[in-house]
Write a protein that holds these residues in place. Structure first.
Motif, PDB file in Angstrom:
ATOM      1  N   ALA A  10     -46.276  40.252  93.177  1.00 46.09           N
ATOM      2  CA  ALA A  10     -45.669  39.064  93.782  1.00 46.09           C
ATOM      3  C   ALA A  10     -46.508  37.817  93.538  1.00 46.09           C
ATOM      4  O   ALA A  10     -45.973  36.717  93.402  1.00 46.09           O
ATOM      5  CB  ALA A  10     -45.478  39.291  95.274  1.00 46.09           C
ATOM      6  N   LYS A  11     -47.817  38.009  93.469  1.00 49.93           N
ATOM      7  CA  LYS A  11     -48.719  36.870  93.284  1.00 49.93           C
ATOM      8  C   LYS A  11     -49.208  36.733  91.845  1.00 49.93           C
ATOM      9  O   LYS A  11     -49.988  35.833  91.542  1.00 49.93           O
ATOM     10  CB  LYS A  11     -49.924  37.008  94.218  1.00 49.93           C
ATOM     11  N   ASN A  12     -48.771  37.651  90.979  1.00 52.48           N
ATOM     12  CA  ASN A  12     -49.198  37.624  89.573  1.00 52.48           C
ATOM     13  C   ASN A  12     -50.720  37.608  89.448  1.00 52.48           C
ATOM     14  O   ASN A  12     -51.293  36.806  88.703  1.00 52.48           O
ATOM     15  CB  ASN A  12     -48.610  36.404  88.840  1.00 52.48           C
ATOM     16  N   THR A  13     -51.360  38.480  90.188  1.00 51.32           N
ATOM     17  CA  THR A  13     -52.814  38.571  90.144  1.00 51.32           C
ATOM     18  C   THR A  13     -53.256  39.995  89.818  1.00 51.32           C
ATOM     19  O   THR A  13     -52.540  40.958  90.092  1.00 51.32           O
ATOM     20  CB  THR A  13     -53.449  38.161  91.478  1.00 51.32           C
ATOM     21  N   VAL A  14     -54.429  40.080  89.231  1.00 56.40           N
ATOM     22  CA  VAL A  14     -55.040  41.370  88.952  1.00 56.40           C
ATOM     23  C   VAL A  14     -56.507  41.281  89.357  1.00 56.40           C
ATOM     24  O   VAL A  14     -57.160  40.257  89.146  1.00 56.40           O
ATOM     25  CB  VAL A  14     -54.883  41.773  87.475  1.00 56.40           C
ATOM     26  N   VAL A  15     -56.993  42.341  89.964  1.00 61.07           N
ATOM     27  CA  VAL A  15     -58.347  42.369  90.509  1.00 61.07           C
ATOM     28  C   VAL A  15     -59.108  43.551  89.935  1.00 61.07           C
ATOM     29  O   VAL A  15     -58.536  44.636  89.743  1.00 61.07           O
ATOM     30  CB  VAL A  15     -58.302  42.475  92.047  1.00 61.07           C
ATOM     31  N   LEU A  16     -60.380  43.338  89.656  1.00 61.96           N
ATOM     32  CA  LEU A  16     -61.255  44.424  89.239  1.00 61.96           C
ATOM     33  C   LEU A  16     -62.409  44.515  90.231  1.00 61.96           C
ATOM     34  O   LEU A  16     -63.247  43.618  90.289  1.00 61.96           O
ATOM     35  CB  LEU A  16     -61.793  44.191  87.833  1.00 61.96           C
ATOM     36  N   GLN A  17     -62.416  45.569  91.022  1.00 63.91           N
ATOM     37  CA  GLN A  17     -63.510  45.827  91.948  1.00 63.91           C
ATOM     38  C   GLN A  17     -64.547  46.671  91.233  1.00 63.91           C
ATOM     39  O   GLN A  17     -64.243  47.768  90.767  1.00 63.91           O
ATOM     40  CB  GLN A  17     -63.005  46.562  93.189  1.00 63.91           C
ATOM     41  N   MET A  18     -65.764  46.145  91.142  1.00 63.59           N
ATOM     42  CA  MET A  18     -66.832  46.822  90.399  1.00 63.59           C
ATOM     43  C   MET A  18     -67.947  47.201  91.361  1.00 63.59           C
ATOM     44  O   MET A  18     -68.568  46.335  91.988  1.00 63.59           O
ATOM     45  CB  MET A  18     -67.368  45.903  89.297  1.00 63.59           C
ATOM     46  N   ASN A  19     -68.181  48.483  91.498  1.00 58.62           N
ATOM     47  CA  ASN A  19     -69.235  49.010  92.362  1.00 58.62           C
ATOM     48  C   ASN A  19     -70.289  49.733  91.530  1.00 58.62           C
ATOM     49  O   ASN A  19     -70.043  50.082  90.377  1.00 58.62           O
ATOM     50  CB  ASN A  19     -68.644  49.963  93.396  1.00 58.62           C
ATOM     51  N   SER A  20     -71.427  49.961  92.140  1.00 56.01           N
ATOM     52  CA  SER A  20     -72.519  50.688  91.477  1.00 56.01           C
ATOM     53  C   SER A  20     -72.792  50.125  90.089  1.00 56.01           C
ATOM     54  O   SER A  20     -72.893  50.866  89.107  1.00 56.01           O
ATOM     55  CB  SER A  20     -72.183  52.187  91.392  1.00 56.01           C
ATOM     56  N   LEU A  21     -72.911  48.831  90.020  1.00 55.00           N
ATOM     57  CA  LEU A  21     -73.065  48.174  88.724  1.00 55.00           C
ATOM     58  C   LEU A  21     -74.384  48.542  88.061  1.00 55.00           C
ATOM     59  O   LEU A  21     -75.408  48.751  88.727  1.00 55.00           O
ATOM     60  CB  LEU A  21     -72.955  46.663  88.898  1.00 55.00           C
ATOM     61  N   LYS A  22     -74.326  48.613  86.747  1.00 55.52           N
ATOM     62  CA  LYS A  22     -75.481  48.968  85.919  1.00 55.52           C
ATOM     63  C   LYS A  22     -75.782  47.829  84.944  1.00 55.52           C
ATOM     64  O   LYS A  22     -74.886  47.057  84.599  1.00 55.52           O
ATOM     65  CB  LYS A  22     -75.174  50.244  85.129  1.00 55.52           C
ATOM     66  N   PRO A  23     -77.016  47.746  84.465  1.00 52.60           N
ATOM     67  CA  PRO A  23     -77.327  46.696  83.484  1.00 52.60           C
ATOM     68  C   PRO A  23     -76.406  46.730  82.258  1.00 52.60           C
ATOM     69  O   PRO A  23     -76.083  45.664  81.710  1.00 52.60           O
ATOM     70  CB  PRO A  23     -78.775  47.013  83.103  1.00 52.60           C
ATOM     71  N   GLU A  24     -75.961  47.901  81.875  1.00 53.87           N
ATOM     72  CA  GLU A  24     -75.071  47.999  80.703  1.00 53.87           C
ATOM     73  C   GLU A  24     -73.667  47.475  80.974  1.00 53.87           C
ATOM     74  O   GLU A  24     -72.851  47.392  80.056  1.00 53.87           O
ATOM     75  CB  GLU A  24     -74.999  49.438  80.185  1.00 53.87           C
ATOM     76  N   ASP A  25     -73.377  47.114  82.210  1.00 54.15           N
ATOM     77  CA  ASP A  25     -72.101  46.467  82.531  1.00 54.15           C
ATOM     78  C   ASP A  25     -72.155  44.968  82.268  1.00 54.15           C
ATOM     79  O   ASP A  25     -71.125  44.286  82.373  1.00 54.15           O
ATOM     80  CB  ASP A  25     -71.739  46.701  83.993  1.00 54.15           C
ATOM     81  N   THR A  26     -73.316  44.466  81.941  1.00 52.78           N
ATOM     82  CA  THR A  26     -73.463  43.032  81.655  1.00 52.78           C
ATOM     83  C   THR A  26     -72.607  42.645  80.460  1.00 52.78           C
ATOM     84  O   THR A  26     -72.700  43.236  79.390  1.00 52.78           O
ATOM     85  CB  THR A  26     -74.932  42.703  81.369  1.00 52.78           C
TER      86      THR A  26
END
Length: 121
Positions: free
Chosen positions: A74-90
């Protein structure tokens, strides 16, 4: 036509969390796939997560169990929740939408401008 605007990037310590959001500047007639990609320095852009119009999700193996993609049609939005982040996620994270702006437009790909995520102690 439509612009995708991302927010939520930044600097976080390893093990921390970030929530990326992507909102369309205008409503779509229809949206097929919504997704997040990322590109680290010196590497090719890779697909991180996708969510279909029906809500089915897929993730690259390296983020399974840590990232969650969701969408609000309905809002034309997309979300990415990122947990337990690692340096390789940079990386720079890009929002992607495959959609049709109006009924008389062809379906096409839309990209956001990218938001930087840095995971470092």
């Amino acid at each position: 036509q439509v612009q995708l605007v991302e927010s939520g990037g930044g600097l976080v310590h390893p093990g921390g969390s970030l929530r990326l959001s992507c909102a369309a500047s205008r409503s779509f007639f229809s949206i097929n796939v919504m997704a997040w990609h990322r590109q680290a320095p010196g590497k090719q852009r890779e697909l991180v997560a996708t969510i279909s119009s029906g809500g089915s999700t897929n993730y690259v193996d390296s983020v399974k169990g840590r990232f969650t993609i969701s969408r609000d049609n309905a809002k034309n939005t997309v979300v990415l929740q990122m947990n337990s982040l690692k340096p390789e996620d940079t990386a720079v994270y890009y929002c992607y939408v495959q959609g049709q702006y109006r009924a008389y437009y062809n379906r096409r790909d839309y990209w956001g401008q990218g938001t930087q995520v840095t995971v470092s102690s």
